[in-house]
Design a protein around this motif. Structure first.
Motif, PDB file in Angstrom:
ATOM      1  N   LEU A 121      43.839  47.250  50.475  1.00  0.00           N
ATOM      2  CA  LEU A 121      43.075  46.134  49.921  1.00  0.00           C
ATOM      3  C   LEU A 121      43.112  46.128  48.401  1.00  0.00           C
ATOM      4  O   LEU A 121      43.412  45.108  47.783  1.00  0.00           O
ATOM      5  CB  LEU A 121      41.623  46.168  50.403  1.00  0.00           C
ATOM      6  N   PHE A 122      42.840  47.270  47.785  1.00  0.00           N
ATOM      7  CA  PHE A 122      42.659  47.277  46.335  1.00  0.00           C
ATOM      8  C   PHE A 122      43.906  46.918  45.532  1.00  0.00           C
ATOM      9  O   PHE A 122      43.783  46.225  44.509  1.00  0.00           O
ATOM     10  CB  PHE A 122      42.059  48.609  45.880  1.00  0.00           C
ATOM     11  N   PRO A 123      45.117  47.313  45.928  1.00  0.00           N
ATOM     12  CA  PRO A 123      46.257  46.869  45.127  1.00  0.00           C
ATOM     13  C   PRO A 123      46.354  45.347  45.017  1.00  0.00           C
ATOM     14  O   PRO A 123      46.710  44.818  43.953  1.00  0.00           O
ATOM     15  CB  PRO A 123      47.453  47.466  45.889  1.00  0.00           C
ATOM     16  N   THR A 124      46.034  44.643  46.094  1.00  0.00           N
ATOM     17  CA  THR A 124      46.075  43.180  46.051  1.00  0.00           C
ATOM     18  C   THR A 124      44.920  42.627  45.222  1.00  0.00           C
ATOM     19  O   THR A 124      45.105  41.691  44.427  1.00  0.00           O
ATOM     20  CB  THR A 124      46.054  42.614  47.478  1.00  0.00           C
ATOM     21  N   LEU A 125      43.738  43.192  45.387  1.00  0.00           N
ATOM     22  CA  LEU A 125      42.617  42.786  44.539  1.00  0.00           C
ATOM     23  C   LEU A 125      42.943  42.974  43.062  1.00  0.00           C
ATOM     24  O   LEU A 125      42.713  42.084  42.239  1.00  0.00           O
ATOM     25  CB  LEU A 125      41.373  43.605  44.883  1.00  0.00           C
ATOM     26  N   TRP A 126      43.473  44.148  42.734  1.00  0.00           N
ATOM     27  CA  TRP A 126      43.710  44.471  41.326  1.00  0.00           C
ATOM     28  C   TRP A 126      44.823  43.607  40.722  1.00  0.00           C
ATOM     29  O   TRP A 126      44.692  43.117  39.595  1.00  0.00           O
ATOM     30  CB  TRP A 126      44.064  45.937  41.163  1.00  0.00           C
ATOM     31  N   THR A 127      45.931  43.432  41.428  1.00  0.00           N
ATOM     32  CA  THR A 127      47.027  42.660  40.835  1.00  0.00           C
ATOM     33  C   THR A 127      46.666  41.183  40.713  1.00  0.00           C
ATOM     34  O   THR A 127      47.053  40.532  39.738  1.00  0.00           O
ATOM     35  CB  THR A 127      48.329  42.830  41.631  1.00  0.00           C
ATOM     36  N   CYS A 128      45.928  40.660  41.673  1.00  0.00           N
ATOM     37  CA  CYS A 128      45.452  39.274  41.538  1.00  0.00           C
ATOM     38  C   CYS A 128      44.570  39.129  40.297  1.00  0.00           C
ATOM     39  O   CYS A 128      44.713  38.171  39.520  1.00  0.00           O
ATOM     40  CB  CYS A 128      44.683  38.847  42.777  1.00  0.00           C
ATOM     41  N   ARG A 129      43.664  40.079  40.138  1.00  0.00           N
ATOM     42  CA  ARG A 129      42.766  40.020  38.962  1.00  0.00           C
ATOM     43  C   ARG A 129      43.549  40.146  37.666  1.00  0.00           C
ATOM     44  O   ARG A 129      43.261  39.450  36.675  1.00  0.00           O
ATOM     45  CB  ARG A 129      41.713  41.130  39.064  1.00  0.00           C
ATOM     46  N   ALA A 130      44.555  41.037  37.652  1.00  0.00           N
ATOM     47  CA  ALA A 130      45.333  41.238  36.431  1.00  0.00           C
ATOM     48  C   ALA A 130      46.192  40.024  36.101  1.00  0.00           C
ATOM     49  O   ALA A 130      46.365  39.666  34.925  1.00  0.00           O
ATOM     50  CB  ALA A 130      46.215  42.479  36.586  1.00  0.00           C
ATOM     51  N   ALA A 131      46.736  39.378  37.123  1.00  0.00           N
ATOM     52  CA  ALA A 131      47.639  38.248  36.893  1.00  0.00           C
ATOM     53  C   ALA A 131      46.910  36.942  36.614  1.00  0.00           C
ATOM     54  O   ALA A 131      47.454  36.057  35.929  1.00  0.00           O
ATOM     55  CB  ALA A 131      48.551  38.065  38.107  1.00  0.00           C
ATOM     56  N   LEU A 132      45.711  36.801  37.128  1.00  0.00           N
ATOM     57  CA  LEU A 132      45.043  35.498  37.097  1.00  0.00           C
ATOM     58  C   LEU A 132      44.890  34.915  35.690  1.00  0.00           C
ATOM     59  O   LEU A 132      45.180  33.724  35.496  1.00  0.00           O
ATOM     60  CB  LEU A 132      43.684  35.602  37.796  1.00  0.00           C
ATOM     61  N   PRO A 133      44.454  35.686  34.689  1.00  0.00           N
ATOM     62  CA  PRO A 133      44.351  35.075  33.350  1.00  0.00           C
ATOM     63  C   PRO A 133      45.684  34.524  32.841  1.00  0.00           C
ATOM     64  O   PRO A 133      45.714  33.482  32.181  1.00  0.00           O
ATOM     65  CB  PRO A 133      43.855  36.236  32.476  1.00  0.00           C
ATOM     66  N   HIS A 134      46.794  35.212  33.138  1.00  0.00           N
ATOM     67  CA  HIS A 134      48.104  34.711  32.726  1.00  0.00           C
ATOM     68  C   HIS A 134      48.432  33.398  33.434  1.00  0.00           C
ATOM     69  O   HIS A 134      48.941  32.454  32.808  1.00  0.00           O
ATOM     70  CB  HIS A 134      49.189  35.743  33.052  1.00  0.00           C
ATOM     71  N   LEU A 135      48.154  33.337  34.743  1.00  0.00           N
ATOM     72  CA  LEU A 135      48.458  32.128  35.501  1.00  0.00           C
ATOM     73  C   LEU A 135      47.576  30.963  35.058  1.00  0.00           C
ATOM     74  O   LEU A 135      48.029  29.815  34.971  1.00  0.00           O
ATOM     75  CB  LEU A 135      48.289  32.394  36.996  1.00  0.00           C
TER      76      LEU A 135
END
Length: 264
Positions: A121-135
């Motif tokens: 679960l956490f790898p997907t949570l973390w990468t979504c959170r990290a990428a979202l500001p860029h997107l």
């Protein structure tokens, strides 16, 4: 036989694939490179650098990053490096996860339960959170999460709970992100035939009892599939690339089962 696909769907696209060193992630990264994407491959295994080298030797633009995506700082660093490669991230494919232990729930220790959720679960949570500001800043992008139909499956309750979390994340984030032109979707693979893992999932050799418990998973997986078989890596990659492409431009918040009729 490898399914036919549309050449050059991803020309000019910068695509980041996590868990890209083997299995579904490797198949997805290879297929993306075949279709013209500039691919950033992320994995905790050093093997990912060999994969990127092979893709470059075939003429693809491929960059590799090692990171432990169970940790937010690693996820943030990996996403920032991926964006720096091309100045943008057009598609993020979150593929990290997988059952570590296979056994009835009463046999899991609290530490093992936590480790399963941390892995899937956490790898997907973390990468979504990290990428979202860029997107959000670029006001575009697609996130494809790889979930599982094992949300209804035997002998892996913690993994099922983690993948249920991925499904909820997909639906909820799609609601929030749509206003910025961002799509969030997922596939839910069923049992998938793959070469033997070069990096094992778990720390220990399976006992005879654990092998028997895992066979129960295999039996249930085949029985639940209307097609009565495991899928192939190419069949999983085809669905992921479809959702990542402009052909799926009117699809968001959905989880697509890719499991021979098993809806999970």
């Amino acid at each position: 036989m490898r399914p036919a696909f549309y050449a050059n769907r991803f020309d000019g696209r910068a695509v980041t694939v996590t868990g890209a060193a083997q299995g579904i992630g490797l198949a997805v990264a290879t297929r993306l490179a075949d279709e013209g994407a500039s691919v950033v491959l992320v994995d905790r295994a050093e093997l990912v650098h060999d994969v990127a080298k092979v893709l470059r030797e075939k003429g693809a633009e491929a960059h590799s990053i090692t990171a432990d995506l169970e940790q937010f700082t690693d996820a943030q660093d990996a996403i920032d490096e991926a964006r720096a490669q091309h100045g943008r991230i057009d598609v993020l494919i979150n593929n990290v996860g997988g059952t570590i232990w296979a056994k009835p729930y009463e046999h899991y220790t609290p530490e093992q339960i936590a480790a399963e959720v941390q892995r899937s679960l956490f790898p997907t949570l973390w990468t979504c959170r990290a990428a979202l500001p860029h997107l959000i800043a670029q006001r575009s992008g697609t996130i494809v999460n790889v979930s599982s139909v094992a949300t209804r499956g035997v002998n892996r309750v913690p993994y099922a709970a983690a993948k249920g979390g991925v499904n909820a994340l997909t639906a909820s984030l799609a609601l929030e992100a749509a206003q910025y032109g961002i799509r969030v979707v997922a596939t839910a693979p069923g049992g998938t035939e793959a070469p033997a893992r070069r990096v094992p999932r778990g720390p220990d050799t399976e006992s005879e009892q654990e092998k028997a418990w895992y066979q129960q998973i295999v039996d249930q997986t085949v029985d639940s599939s209307l097609l009565r078989r495991y899928g192939t890596l190419d069949e999983q990659a085809a669905a992921i690339l479809f959702l990542a492409s402009d052909e799926a431009s009117y699809i968001t918040g959905s989880v697509l089962p890719v499991a021979g009729g098993d809806l999970g």
